[in-house]
Every structure is written in structure tokens, then in C-alpha cells.
Scaffold this motif. Sequence first.
Motif, PDB file in Angstrom:
ATOM      1  N   PHE A  54       0.831  -1.211   0.000  1.00  9.04           N
ATOM      2  CA  PHE A  54       0.000   0.000   0.000  1.00  9.04           C
ATOM      3  C   PHE A  54       0.865   1.261   0.000  1.00  9.04           C
ATOM      4  O   PHE A  54       0.580   2.234  -0.709  1.00  9.04           O
ATOM      5  N   GLN A  55       1.950   1.254   0.795  1.00  8.58           N
ATOM      6  CA  GLN A  55       2.876   2.400   0.800  1.00  8.58           C
ATOM      7  C   GLN A  55       3.534   2.584  -0.581  1.00  8.58           C
ATOM      8  O   GLN A  55       3.689   3.697  -1.080  1.00  8.58           O
ATOM      9  N   GLN A  56       3.911   1.412  -1.148  1.00 10.02           N
ATOM     10  CA  GLN A  56       4.509   1.500  -2.496  1.00 10.02           C
ATOM     11  C   GLN A  56       3.505   2.042  -3.509  1.00 10.02           C
ATOM     12  O   GLN A  56       3.845   2.865  -4.373  1.00 10.02           O
ATOM     13  N   LEU A  57       2.232   1.573  -3.347  1.00 14.81           N
ATOM     14  CA  LEU A  57       1.197   2.077  -4.240  1.00 14.81           C
ATOM     15  C   LEU A  57       0.957   3.568  -4.036  1.00 14.81           C
ATOM     16  O   LEU A  57       0.709   4.317  -4.985  1.00 14.81           O
ATOM     17  N   GLU A  58       1.028   4.013  -2.742  1.00 17.40           N
ATOM     18  CA  GLU A  58       0.880   5.444  -2.479  1.00 17.40           C
ATOM     19  C   GLU A  58       2.005   6.241  -3.137  1.00 17.40           C
ATOM     20  O   GLU A  58       1.778   7.315  -3.719  1.00 17.40           O
ATOM     21  N   LYS A  59       3.240   5.686  -3.020  1.00 19.31           N
ATOM     22  CA  LYS A  59       4.365   6.370  -3.686  1.00 19.31           C
ATOM     23  C   LYS A  59       4.156   6.408  -5.201  1.00 19.31           C
ATOM     24  O   LYS A  59       4.396   7.427  -5.856  1.00 19.31           O
ATOM     25  N   GLU A  60       3.708   5.247  -5.722  1.00 20.56           N
ATOM     26  CA  GLU A  60       3.453   5.216  -7.169  1.00 20.56           C
ATOM     27  C   GLU A  60       2.342   6.186  -7.547  1.00 20.56           C
ATOM     28  O   GLU A  60       2.402   6.852  -8.590  1.00 20.56           O
ATOM     29  N   MET A  61       1.297   6.274  -6.665  1.00 22.08           N
ATOM     30  CA  MET A  61       0.216   7.220  -6.931  1.00 22.08           C
ATOM     31  C   MET A  61       0.724   8.657  -6.922  1.00 22.08           C
ATOM     32  O   MET A  61       0.360   9.480  -7.772  1.00 22.08           O
ATOM     33  N   ASP A  62       1.602   8.985  -5.965  1.00 26.53           N
ATOM     34  CA  ASP A  62       2.190  10.331  -5.926  1.00 26.53           C
ATOM     35  C   ASP A  62       3.001  10.602  -7.183  1.00 26.53           C
ATOM     36  O   ASP A  62       2.923  11.699  -7.773  1.00 26.53           O
ATOM     37  N   SER A  63       3.799   9.569  -7.553  1.00 24.74           N
ATOM     38  CA  SER A  63       4.595   9.743  -8.780  1.00 24.74           C
ATOM     39  C   SER A  63       3.693   9.923 -10.003  1.00 24.74           C
ATOM     40  O   SER A  63       3.942  10.767 -10.870  1.00 24.74           O
ATOM     41  N   ILE A  64       2.608   9.122 -10.042  1.00 24.09           N
ATOM     42  CA  ILE A  64       1.674   9.235 -11.167  1.00 24.09           C
ATOM     43  C   ILE A  64       0.994  10.596 -11.165  1.00 24.09           C
ATOM     44  O   ILE A  64       0.784  11.214 -12.220  1.00 24.09           O
ATOM     45  N   LEU A  65       0.666  11.097  -9.943  1.00 25.76           N
ATOM     46  CA  LEU A  65       0.048  12.425  -9.857  1.00 25.76           C
ATOM     47  C   LEU A  65       0.996  13.507 -10.364  1.00 25.76           C
ATOM     48  O   LEU A  65       0.595  14.428 -11.080  1.00 25.76           O
ATOM     49  N   LEU A  66       2.291  13.373  -9.966  1.00 30.92           N
ATOM     50  CA  LEU A  66       3.289  14.343 -10.459  1.00 30.92           C
ATOM     51  C   LEU A  66       3.412  14.273 -11.982  1.00 30.92           C
ATOM     52  O   LEU A  66       3.455  15.291 -12.677  1.00 30.92           O
ATOM     53  N   GLU A  67       3.482  13.014 -12.478  1.00 27.58           N
ATOM     54  CA  GLU A  67       3.571  12.859 -13.932  1.00 27.58           C
ATOM     55  C   GLU A  67       2.310  13.396 -14.613  1.00 27.58           C
ATOM     56  O   GLU A  67       2.388  14.006 -15.690  1.00 27.58           O
ATOM     57  N   THR A  68       1.158  13.160 -13.962  1.00 27.99           N
ATOM     58  CA  THR A  68      -0.095  13.664 -14.545  1.00 27.99           C
ATOM     59  C   THR A  68      -0.097  15.181 -14.594  1.00 27.99           C
ATOM     60  O   THR A  68      -0.496  15.798 -15.599  1.00 27.99           O
ATOM     61  N   LYS A  69       0.368  15.822 -13.489  1.00 27.93           N
ATOM     62  CA  LYS A  69       0.436  17.279 -13.478  1.00 27.93           C
ATOM     63  C   LYS A  69       1.408  17.794 -14.534  1.00 27.93           C
ATOM     64  O   LYS A  69       1.128  18.763 -15.237  1.00 27.93           O
ATOM     65  N   THR A  71       2.228  16.197 -17.238  1.00 26.86           N
ATOM     66  CA  THR A  71       1.611  15.959 -18.546  1.00 26.86           C
ATOM     67  C   THR A  71       0.552  17.010 -18.850  1.00 26.86           C
ATOM     68  O   THR A  71       0.443  17.502 -19.983  1.00 26.86           O
ATOM     69  N   GLU A  72      -0.262  17.332 -17.793  1.00 18.00           N
ATOM     70  CA  GLU A  72      -1.269  18.368 -18.004  1.00 18.00           C
ATOM     71  C   GLU A  72      -0.629  19.704 -18.345  1.00 18.00           C
ATOM     72  O   GLU A  72      -1.101  20.441 -19.232  1.00 18.00           O
ATOM     73  N   ARG A  73       0.493  20.014 -17.613  1.00 17.64           N
ATOM     74  CA  ARG A  73       1.195  21.264 -17.912  1.00 17.64           C
ATOM     75  C   ARG A  73       1.729  21.260 -19.356  1.00 17.64           C
ATOM     76  O   ARG A  73       1.631  22.260 -20.086  1.00 17.64           O
ATOM     77  N   GLU A  74       2.286  20.112 -19.748  1.00 16.16           N
ATOM     78  CA  GLU A  74       2.802  20.004 -21.128  1.00 16.16           C
ATOM     79  C   GLU A  74       1.663  20.111 -22.140  1.00 16.16           C
ATOM     80  O   GLU A  74       1.809  20.721 -23.199  1.00 16.16           O
ATOM     81  N   ILE A  75       0.497  19.513 -21.780  1.00 17.28           N
ATOM     82  CA  ILE A  75      -0.662  19.602 -22.680  1.00 17.28           C
ATOM     83  C   ILE A  75      -1.113  21.054 -22.817  1.00 17.28           C
ATOM     84  O   ILE A  75      -1.439  21.529 -23.913  1.00 17.28           O
ATOM     85  N   TYR A  76      -1.117  21.789 -21.658  1.00 17.90           N
ATOM     86  CA  TYR A  76      -1.483  23.200 -21.735  1.00 17.90           C
ATOM     87  C   TYR A  76      -0.521  23.970 -22.626  1.00 17.90           C
ATOM     88  O   TYR A  76      -0.935  24.804 -23.453  1.00 17.90           O
ATOM     89  N   LEU A  77       0.794  23.682 -22.434  1.00 21.16           N
ATOM     90  CA  LEU A  77       1.793  24.355 -23.276  1.00 21.16           C
ATOM     91  C   LEU A  77       1.606  23.994 -24.752  1.00 21.16           C
ATOM     92  O   LEU A  77       1.709  24.850 -25.640  1.00 21.16           O
ATOM     93  N   GLN A  78       1.334  22.694 -24.993  1.00 20.02           N
ATOM     94  CA  GLN A  78       1.114  22.274 -26.374  1.00 20.02           C
ATOM     95  C   GLN A  78      -0.151  22.894 -26.950  1.00 20.02           C
ATOM     96  O   GLN A  78      -0.200  23.238 -28.132  1.00 20.02           O
TER      97      GLN A  78
END
Length: 277
Positions: A54-69, A71-78
Motif C-alpha cells: 500500500f505504501q509503495q502504491l501510495e508512492k506510485e500514486m504520488d509519482s503518477i500524480l506528479l507525472e499527470t500534473k 503531462t497536463e502542464r505540457e498539454i497546456y503548453l502544447q
Amino acid sequence: SFLCPYSSALLPKMAKQNSPSLIEVVKQVAEQQHSQASEIEKSKTVLFQLQAKFQQLEKEMDSILLETKATEREIYLQDDAIEVTKYHCENLEAQVRALYSENLKLRRDAETVQEEFEMTFARNNEYREKIKAHKHLFWETESKMPVMIQLAKKKTVVKALKTKKEELMRDLQNPQGSVIKQVQEEITLLKREITTLKEFINKKSDFLEEEKKMHAKLRKEIEVQNKRYNAILKRLHCQLNKLHSNKRQQHWNVQQLEKKAAELRKCLGVVQLHSSI
């Protein structure tokens, strides 16, 4: 002390039974407790594993959230880049349409100038032919004019009179007075005729001078017209060359803009492909 509540509840019932059965029950309860303890340990191990996962999944979720943000920032720039690219494409398309319209206008102007040039050249040729025909007609008419015919006849008469005068001058050496008188009378008549002829010749000379002046004026007008038409032809040639040069430049500009628009469309397609991915 290690008996669970479940085993405590069973003891009164088991006490009613004989001793060997009680021992077996105690043994079963002990085995059951041991089995339960083993399952609890396994459950704890599974729980620890699940907590770690669960902790690993939380870390992965945080990493995914960072990547999502990101990606969203890159999408806005694009998206911004896409809007800028669309704006540039629209501007380029408007420039291409304007250049195409100007090219059509220049082509129509070139055709108009060419038609005017051909009409002016045809009028100039027609005017030259008329001048040439006028000159030929003038020379032909001048040679057949009654004045020129009379002048030739008068010249013949004057020549004959001069010959007769010379003969009379030779006859004057004769001392006979009647001949001298006759000669003097004839000389007087001849002088009168000569004076009349001179006046006639002067009048005809004045007429010829006026004709020459008129022809000189016509020649000057012809030269002025020729210079004017030559200047017009030169100006039309310059305009035609300028139009051809502008046409070539506009064609080159259109090609460059079309290449740039194609590159921008290609970049826009790549950006849209990345955005869809």
C-alpha cells in the motif's frame, strides 16, 4: 492462560465426559489454538506485505500524480503552441490569398498593358503607312502640278529668248539703224515679257516656299509623333518588364509561403498526434 474464550466455554460441557475424552479435547483445542496462532502470524505477514504494498502504491500514486500534473502542464503548453501555430497558419493562408489576388491583378494588368501596347504599335504602323503614302502622293502630285509644268515651259521660253538675244547682239554689229530700232523694240518687249515671267516665277517660288514650309512642318510633326510613340513604347516595355519581374517575385514568395505553411501544418500534425497520445 493460553486458552481462548471458545475453549473456556467448552470445558463445562467436556467435564461431563470421561477423562480420556477431555484430554483429547484439550489436545484438539491446543492444536486449534496453535493453528489459529499460525494463521494470525500469516495474517500479520500478509498485513505487513499489504501495508508495504500500500505504501509503495501510495508512492506510485504520488509519482503518477506528479507525472499527470507535468503531462497536463505540457498539454497546456502544447495547446498554447497549437493555438499560436493555428494563428500563424491563418495569417499565412491570408497572406497566400492576398498574394494570389495580387498575382491575378498583376496578370490582368499585364494583359491590359500588352493589349494597349499591341494597339499602340498597330496605330503607329498605320500612321507610318499613311505618312509614307502621303509623301509618295505629294511627290507624284508635285511632279504633275500645272505650276511645275508651266515653269518648265517658261524656262524653255527664257532659254530660247536668251539664244535670240545673243543672235540679235551679233546682228547689232550691223550699222543699219532699222535693225537696231527693231531690235530695241523687240528687246523692250522681251524685257516686259521677262519682267512678267520673273513676277510669275517669284509668285510660284513663294508658293513653293509655302509648300516647303508646310512639308517641313509636317515632317516635324511626324518626328514629334514618332518620338512620342517611341517614348510610349519604351514606357510600355518598362512596365511590362516590371510586371514580369513582380510576377516572378510574387510567384517565388507564394512558393516560400506555401513551403512554410506545409512545414507548420506538419508540425501541427505532430503536436496533435502527441496530444492525442
